[in-house]
Write a protein that holds these residues in place. Structure first.
Motif, PDB file in Angstrom:
ATOM      1  N   MET A  74      35.066   9.992  14.528  1.00  0.00           N
ATOM      2  CA  MET A  74      34.847   8.774  15.337  1.00  0.00           C
ATOM      3  C   MET A  74      33.708   8.261  15.736  1.00  0.00           C
ATOM      4  SD  MET A  74      38.516   9.409  17.566  1.00  0.00           S
ATOM      5  CE  MET A  74      39.916   9.930  17.171  1.00  0.00           C
ATOM      6  N   ALA A  75      32.866   9.299  15.964  1.00  0.00           N
ATOM      7  CA  ALA A  75      31.438   8.922  16.582  1.00  0.00           C
ATOM      8  C   ALA A  75      30.757   8.379  15.272  1.00  0.00           C
ATOM      9  CB  ALA A  75      30.845  10.212  16.950  1.00  0.00           C
ATOM     10  N   SER A  76      30.900   8.945  13.987  1.00  0.00           N
ATOM     11  CA  SER A  76      30.405   8.439  12.928  1.00  0.00           C
ATOM     12  C   SER A  76      30.636   6.971  12.582  1.00  0.00           C
ATOM     13  CB  SER A  76      30.555   9.197  11.638  1.00  0.00           C
ATOM     14  OG  SER A  76      31.882   9.182  11.477  1.00  0.00           O
ATOM     15  N   GLU A  77      31.780   6.411  13.047  1.00  0.00           N
ATOM     16  CA  GLU A  77      32.224   5.050  12.934  1.00  0.00           C
ATOM     17  C   GLU A  77      31.942   4.112  14.251  1.00  0.00           C
ATOM     18  OE1 GLU A  77      36.476   5.227  12.066  1.00  0.00           O
ATOM     19  OE2 GLU A  77      36.216   6.187  10.126  1.00  0.00           O
ATOM     20  N   LYS A  78      31.028   4.847  15.042  1.00  0.00           N
ATOM     21  CA  LYS A  78      30.793   4.278  16.442  1.00  0.00           C
ATOM     22  C   LYS A  78      32.018   3.660  17.260  1.00  0.00           C
ATOM     23  CE  LYS A  78      26.347   2.873  14.237  1.00  0.00           C
ATOM     24  NZ  LYS A  78      25.784   3.766  14.934  1.00  0.00           N
ATOM     25  N   VAL A  79      33.001   4.669  17.326  1.00  0.00           N
ATOM     26  CA  VAL A  79      34.071   4.271  18.309  1.00  0.00           C
ATOM     27  C   VAL A  79      33.662   4.563  19.667  1.00  0.00           C
ATOM     28  CG1 VAL A  79      36.534   4.812  18.812  1.00  0.00           C
ATOM     29  CG2 VAL A  79      35.604   4.942  16.295  1.00  0.00           C
ATOM     30  N   ALA A  80      34.025   3.560  20.545  1.00  0.00           N
ATOM     31  CA  ALA A  80      33.497   3.627  21.882  1.00  0.00           C
ATOM     32  C   ALA A  80      34.107   5.086  22.654  1.00  0.00           C
ATOM     33  CB  ALA A  80      33.798   2.480  22.590  1.00  0.00           C
ATOM     34  N   GLY A  81      33.417   6.004  23.302  1.00  0.00           N
ATOM     35  CA  GLY A  81      33.972   7.077  23.836  1.00  0.00           C
ATOM     36  C   GLY A  81      34.117   8.229  23.084  1.00  0.00           C
ATOM     37  N   ALA A  82      33.787   8.283  21.707  1.00  0.00           N
ATOM     38  CA  ALA A  82      33.943   9.551  20.900  1.00  0.00           C
ATOM     39  C   ALA A  82      32.884  10.346  21.338  1.00  0.00           C
ATOM     40  CB  ALA A  82      33.769   8.998  19.542  1.00  0.00           C
ATOM     41  N   LYS A  83      31.489   9.741  21.451  1.00  0.00           N
ATOM     42  CA  LYS A  83      30.668  10.859  22.050  1.00  0.00           C
ATOM     43  C   LYS A  83      30.922  11.612  23.242  1.00  0.00           C
ATOM     44  CE  LYS A  83      26.595   8.758  19.530  1.00  0.00           C
ATOM     45  NZ  LYS A  83      25.530   8.337  19.495  1.00  0.00           N
ATOM     46  N   GLN A  84      31.293  10.781  23.913  1.00  0.00           N
ATOM     47  CA  GLN A  84      31.807  11.273  25.257  1.00  0.00           C
ATOM     48  C   GLN A  84      32.860  12.396  25.399  1.00  0.00           C
ATOM     49  OE1 GLN A  84      31.095   8.193  24.771  1.00  0.00           O
ATOM     50  NE2 GLN A  84      29.152   7.806  26.152  1.00  0.00           N
ATOM     51  N   ALA A  85      33.702  12.172  24.338  1.00  0.00           N
ATOM     52  CA  ALA A  85      34.894  12.868  23.963  1.00  0.00           C
ATOM     53  C   ALA A  85      34.389  14.281  23.689  1.00  0.00           C
ATOM     54  CB  ALA A  85      35.973  12.485  23.310  1.00  0.00           C
ATOM     55  N   ILE A  86      33.346  14.235  22.655  1.00  0.00           N
ATOM     56  CA  ILE A  86      32.774  15.438  22.151  1.00  0.00           C
ATOM     57  C   ILE A  86      32.119  16.373  23.298  1.00  0.00           C
ATOM     58  CG2 ILE A  86      30.906  16.370  20.560  1.00  0.00           C
ATOM     59  CD1 ILE A  86      31.436  13.936  19.127  1.00  0.00           C
ATOM     60  N   ALA A  87      31.619  15.600  24.323  1.00  0.00           N
ATOM     61  CA  ALA A  87      31.034  16.264  25.464  1.00  0.00           C
ATOM     62  C   ALA A  87      32.009  16.851  26.224  1.00  0.00           C
ATOM     63  CB  ALA A  87      30.105  15.343  26.191  1.00  0.00           C
ATOM     64  N   ILE A  88      33.288  16.292  26.318  1.00  0.00           N
ATOM     65  CA  ILE A  88      34.338  16.827  27.137  1.00  0.00           C
ATOM     66  C   ILE A  88      34.725  18.083  26.406  1.00  0.00           C
ATOM     67  CG2 ILE A  88      36.617  16.351  27.936  1.00  0.00           C
ATOM     68  CD1 ILE A  88      35.849  13.405  28.367  1.00  0.00           C
ATOM     69  N   VAL A  89      34.967  18.010  25.179  1.00  0.00           N
ATOM     70  CA  VAL A  89      35.634  19.220  24.469  1.00  0.00           C
ATOM     71  C   VAL A  89      34.453  20.374  24.653  1.00  0.00           C
ATOM     72  CG1 VAL A  89      36.121  20.074  22.279  1.00  0.00           C
ATOM     73  CG2 VAL A  89      36.919  17.768  22.991  1.00  0.00           C
ATOM     74  N   ARG A  90      33.126  20.174  24.427  1.00  0.00           N
ATOM     75  CA  ARG A  90      32.186  21.211  24.755  1.00  0.00           C
ATOM     76  C   ARG A  90      32.111  21.742  26.184  1.00  0.00           C
ATOM     77  NH1 ARG A  90      27.190  19.174  20.296  1.00  0.00           N
ATOM     78  NH2 ARG A  90      28.561  19.413  18.782  1.00  0.00           N
ATOM     79  N   ASN A  91      32.459  21.002  26.981  1.00  0.00           N
ATOM     80  CA  ASN A  91      32.507  21.531  28.520  1.00  0.00           C
ATOM     81  C   ASN A  91      33.774  21.585  28.850  1.00  0.00           C
ATOM     82  OD1 ASN A  91      29.508  21.041  29.343  1.00  0.00           O
ATOM     83  ND2 ASN A  91      29.790  19.621  28.132  1.00  0.00           N
ATOM     84  N   ALA A  92      34.839  21.965  28.173  1.00  0.00           N
ATOM     85  CA  ALA A  92      36.157  21.858  28.445  1.00  0.00           C
ATOM     86  C   ALA A  92      36.362  23.116  29.621  1.00  0.00           C
ATOM     87  CB  ALA A  92      36.990  22.474  27.266  1.00  0.00           C
ATOM     88  N   ASP A  93      35.669  24.190  29.696  1.00  0.00           N
ATOM     89  CA  ASP A  93      35.869  25.136  30.807  1.00  0.00           C
ATOM     90  C   ASP A  93      35.604  24.317  31.969  1.00  0.00           C
ATOM     91  OD1 ASP A  93      33.298  24.729  29.935  1.00  0.00           O
ATOM     92  OD2 ASP A  93      32.563  26.858  30.539  1.00  0.00           O
ATOM     93  N   ARG A  94      34.412  23.809  32.254  1.00  0.00           N
ATOM     94  CA  ARG A  94      34.212  22.986  33.502  1.00  0.00           C
ATOM     95  C   ARG A  94      35.141  21.982  33.602  1.00  0.00           C
ATOM     96  NH1 ARG A  94      27.497  23.180  33.821  1.00  0.00           N
ATOM     97  NH2 ARG A  94      27.438  25.165  33.455  1.00  0.00           N
ATOM     98  N   PHE A  95      35.392  21.350  32.769  1.00  0.00           N
ATOM     99  CA  PHE A  95      36.500  19.980  32.961  1.00  0.00           C
ATOM    100  C   PHE A  95      37.769  20.278  33.328  1.00  0.00           C
ATOM    101  CE2 PHE A  95      38.999  16.643  31.601  1.00  0.00           C
ATOM    102  CZ  PHE A  95      38.629  15.655  32.048  1.00  0.00           C
ATOM    103  N   SER A  96      38.314  21.440  32.576  1.00  0.00           N
ATOM    104  CA  SER A  96      39.612  21.974  32.928  1.00  0.00           C
ATOM    105  C   SER A  96      39.573  22.692  34.245  1.00  0.00           C
ATOM    106  CB  SER A  96      39.925  22.858  31.861  1.00  0.00           C
ATOM    107  OG  SER A  96      40.061  22.546  30.534  1.00  0.00           O
ATOM    108  N   ASN A  97      38.596  23.192  34.747  1.00  0.00           N
ATOM    109  CA  ASN A  97      38.470  23.974  36.012  1.00  0.00           C
ATOM    110  C   ASN A  97      38.559  22.742  37.109  1.00  0.00           C
ATOM    111  OD1 ASN A  97      35.789  25.141  38.250  1.00  0.00           O
ATOM    112  ND2 ASN A  97      37.900  26.133  37.823  1.00  0.00           N
ATOM    113  N   PHE A  98      37.694  21.904  36.893  1.00  0.00           N
ATOM    114  CA  PHE A  98      37.903  20.619  38.079  1.00  0.00           C
ATOM    115  C   PHE A  98      39.024  19.919  38.065  1.00  0.00           C
ATOM    116  CE2 PHE A  98      37.398  16.081  39.249  1.00  0.00           C
ATOM    117  CZ  PHE A  98      36.673  16.346  40.295  1.00  0.00           C
ATOM    118  N   CYS A  99      39.630  19.617  36.950  1.00  0.00           N
ATOM    119  CA  CYS A  99      40.916  18.916  36.741  1.00  0.00           C
ATOM    120  C   CYS A  99      42.364  19.595  37.270  1.00  0.00           C
ATOM    121  CB  CYS A  99      41.175  18.284  35.667  1.00  0.00           C
ATOM    122  SG  CYS A  99      40.113  17.188  34.859  1.00  0.00           S
TER     123      CYS A  99
END
Length: 208
Positions: A74-99
């Protein structure tokens, strides 16, 4: 991602402070709202707190269950939010801990105390003096809120596992709006160690 004890301690201290502040704010706000309303509206507020907990629990699990691969496409196709989604997955431990832990567990505790206030308001409105009626009412309302919380989280977990990618992408789009409109960056995409090593080797080969 390599485990860092130092970073984990920093995150734990930060999350402790954030949890304490949010719990205090939520508790004061919910208590002040419940004091001047009837038990019916109070129950609606309690259900709203339960819904918030279920919603954030679902987001946290979806981040932990999602994979990076579809978001790279999706990021290669410049889909809005794709890069942010990658960041969320790579920080899944912190994101899951907060949520899951901060918001999810915090709303669970607050909804429990809020239920006690609702029960008190209900018993006061019907002028119940019997200890049996008080006990039964308390058990019924507490059981109802607990069942809705557990049942809602069970449904949310099932949905999060099967639809992790679209859920994380939706969250990524929200983060995209925060970054582009308000210049607020919550997570950054870090290059993987493998790519950094390959780039370092290629540079060393060129220098030779």
């Amino acid at each position: 991602m390599k485990f860092s004890f130092k970073h984990s301690v920093r995150w734990s201290v930060l999350i402790f402070i954030v949890t304490f502040a949010l719990a205090a704010v939520f508790s004061v706000v919910s208590t002040s709202m419940l004091e001047g309303v009837g038990w019916g509206i109070g129950m609606v507020i309690v259900l709203f707190l339960v819904l918030i907990g279920v919603f954030f629990d679902m987001m946290g699990l979806s981040a932990a269950a999602a994979k990076e691969t579809p978001f790279h496409a999706m990021a290669s196709e410049k889909v809005a939010g794709a890069k942010q989604a990658i960041a969320i997955v790579r920080n899944a431990d912190r994101f899951s801990n907060f949520c899951n832990d901060v918001i999810g567990d915090m709303t669970g505790v607050i909804s429990g105390s809020a239920t006690a206030i609702v029960v008190t308001n209900l018993l006061y409105s019907i002028d119940a003096d019997s200890s049996v009626i008080k006990a039964v009412t308390s058990v019924v309302f507490t059981g109802l809120v607990s069942a809705l919380t557990v049942g809602g989280k069970a449904l949310g977990k099932s949905y999060a596992i099967h639809y992790a990618t679209p859920i994380v992408l939706l969250i990524g789009k929200c983060f995209y709006v925060l970054e582009t409109k308000f210049n607020i960056t919550l997570f950054t995409v870090k290059r993987s160690k493998l790519k950094q090593r390959k780039r370092g080797k290629s540079r060393a080969a060129r220098s030779d």
